[in-house]
Motif scaffolding. Sequence first.
Motif, PDB file in Angstrom:
ATOM      1  N   ILE A 188       4.546  -3.743  -6.790  1.00  0.00           N
ATOM      2  CA  ILE A 188       3.369  -3.512  -7.244  1.00  0.00           C
ATOM      3  C   ILE A 188       2.563  -2.992  -6.429  1.00  0.00           C
ATOM      4  CG2 ILE A 188       1.519  -3.857  -8.951  1.00  0.00           C
ATOM      5  CD1 ILE A 188       3.220  -6.175  -9.988  1.00  0.00           C
ATOM      6  N   TYR A 189       2.194  -1.629  -6.346  1.00  0.00           N
ATOM      7  CA  TYR A 189       1.566  -0.823  -5.566  1.00  0.00           C
ATOM      8  C   TYR A 189      -0.178  -1.386  -5.884  1.00  0.00           C
ATOM      9  CZ  TYR A 189      -0.691   3.576  -3.788  1.00  0.00           C
ATOM     10  OH  TYR A 189      -1.667   4.604  -3.205  1.00  0.00           O
ATOM     11  N   SER A 190      -0.756  -1.471  -4.611  1.00  0.00           N
ATOM     12  CA  SER A 190      -1.849  -2.108  -4.672  1.00  0.00           C
ATOM     13  C   SER A 190      -3.034  -1.384  -5.712  1.00  0.00           C
ATOM     14  CB  SER A 190      -2.681  -2.021  -3.474  1.00  0.00           C
ATOM     15  OG  SER A 190      -2.989  -0.872  -2.780  1.00  0.00           O
ATOM     16  N   SER A 191      -3.114  -0.167  -5.857  1.00  0.00           N
ATOM     17  CA  SER A 191      -3.964   0.328  -6.932  1.00  0.00           C
ATOM     18  C   SER A 191      -3.806   0.133  -8.138  1.00  0.00           C
ATOM     19  CB  SER A 191      -4.104   2.087  -6.740  1.00  0.00           C
ATOM     20  OG  SER A 191      -4.563   2.320  -5.378  1.00  0.00           O
ATOM     21  N   GLY A 244       0.951  -1.064  -0.022  1.00  0.00           N
ATOM     22  CA  GLY A 244      -0.130  -0.079  -0.169  1.00  0.00           C
ATOM     23  C   GLY A 244       0.723   1.387   0.132  1.00  0.00           C
ATOM     24  N   GLY A 245       1.915   1.168  -0.469  1.00  0.00           N
ATOM     25  CA  GLY A 245       3.010   2.289  -0.726  1.00  0.00           C
ATOM     26  C   GLY A 245       4.396   2.141   0.103  1.00  0.00           C
ATOM     27  N   GLY A 246       4.337   0.896   0.592  1.00  0.00           N
ATOM     28  CA  GLY A 246       5.879   0.573   1.180  1.00  0.00           C
ATOM     29  C   GLY A 246       7.100   0.212   0.441  1.00  0.00           C
ATOM     30  N   GLY A 247       6.510  -0.410  -0.682  1.00  0.00           N
ATOM     31  CA  GLY A 247       7.588  -0.994  -1.698  1.00  0.00           C
ATOM     32  C   GLY A 247       7.899  -2.347  -1.199  1.00  0.00           C
ATOM     33  N   ILE A 248       9.121  -2.544  -1.337  1.00  0.00           N
ATOM     34  CA  ILE A 248       9.457  -3.991  -0.903  1.00  0.00           C
ATOM     35  C   ILE A 248       9.718  -4.002   0.705  1.00  0.00           C
ATOM     36  CG2 ILE A 248      10.574  -4.869  -3.041  1.00  0.00           C
ATOM     37  CD1 ILE A 248      13.080  -4.196  -2.050  1.00  0.00           C
TER      38      ILE A 248
END
Length: 262
Positions: free
Chosen positions: A240-243, A214-218
């Motif tokens: 991959i960012y959720s959106s 949700g924005g945190g990357g790996i």
Amino acid sequence: WNWRSVHLLSAVSVLVLLFVHLLCHARRYIRGRKFFIALGAAFVLATVGIFGLPYLDRWFHQVKVEKETIIQGEKIQVSGRVLTVYFSRVGNTDFPPGVDAVSGASIMKDKETLIGNAEMIAAMIHDAAGGDIYAIRTKEKYPADYGATTRVGRKELDENLAPALVGPLPELADYDVVFVVYPLWWHTLPMAVQGFLEHYDLHGKSIVPVVTHGGGGISESIEKIKETTGAHLPGEILDIYSSDIPSARQDIAAYLKRMKLD
Ligand SMILES: Cc1cc2nc3c(=O)[nH]c(=O)nc-3n(C[C@H](O)[C@H](O)[C@H](O)COP(=O)(O)O)c2cc1C
């Protein structure tokens, strides 16, 4: 770069220009301290509008998709036997019957069926690279409430307690390329995935983690996999960012091509 990002950048640029334009006019009518208070308020409103509203939308809105359409795309030649393993909140949660009542970071829905983010990415990889697909399932389900699930996930992590998994687990030694798709939980991988990986001796074995978040990357997840399993991981990790998941099929194909797995 795609049409969505061009659209987004143009919209933000027009908003910023409009904002500057209005400020130039406002300076004539509002003077002194009042001007700076108005400037601050306008800045806060603009920031909330640009970044806050999409965040709220993502949190509560279910994205309607046609799974079979969006998972299909370019097939990539991968040599050897391929397995795609994934873990998603959907599939490991007893949701109430009315799926509209379900909230959480961008849950996707195809007609009446909920689809997890990692599940969708795994289906895309499976379509692109072929081979087998396996869903990690915990014996005990996570709570339907998103906040409650985050608390259970935190507790598992704090206590370093991997939940019991439904068997039989796949024989990883039978595969040459193993993709492991998981959501970022508390800046790292869920304990269910950690427990799954620890079930095997992965020293020197190549696995390909793919992260959704949700924005945190790996975040710290890749380091943790390296340290705890000794597995060999690729230099470039796809996150991959959720959106972005509904439109991720092309990025997945491009990544597989860069990996040169043929
Ligand atoms: C327990 C829990 C913890 C999470 N922690 C993070 C986090 O630390 N950083 C982040 O970017 N997203 C976090 N998320 C959001 C998920 O990584 C994200 O929504 C992901 O795409 C969900 O995938 P899924 O639908 O396959 O479960 C968390 C979600 C849950 C349920």
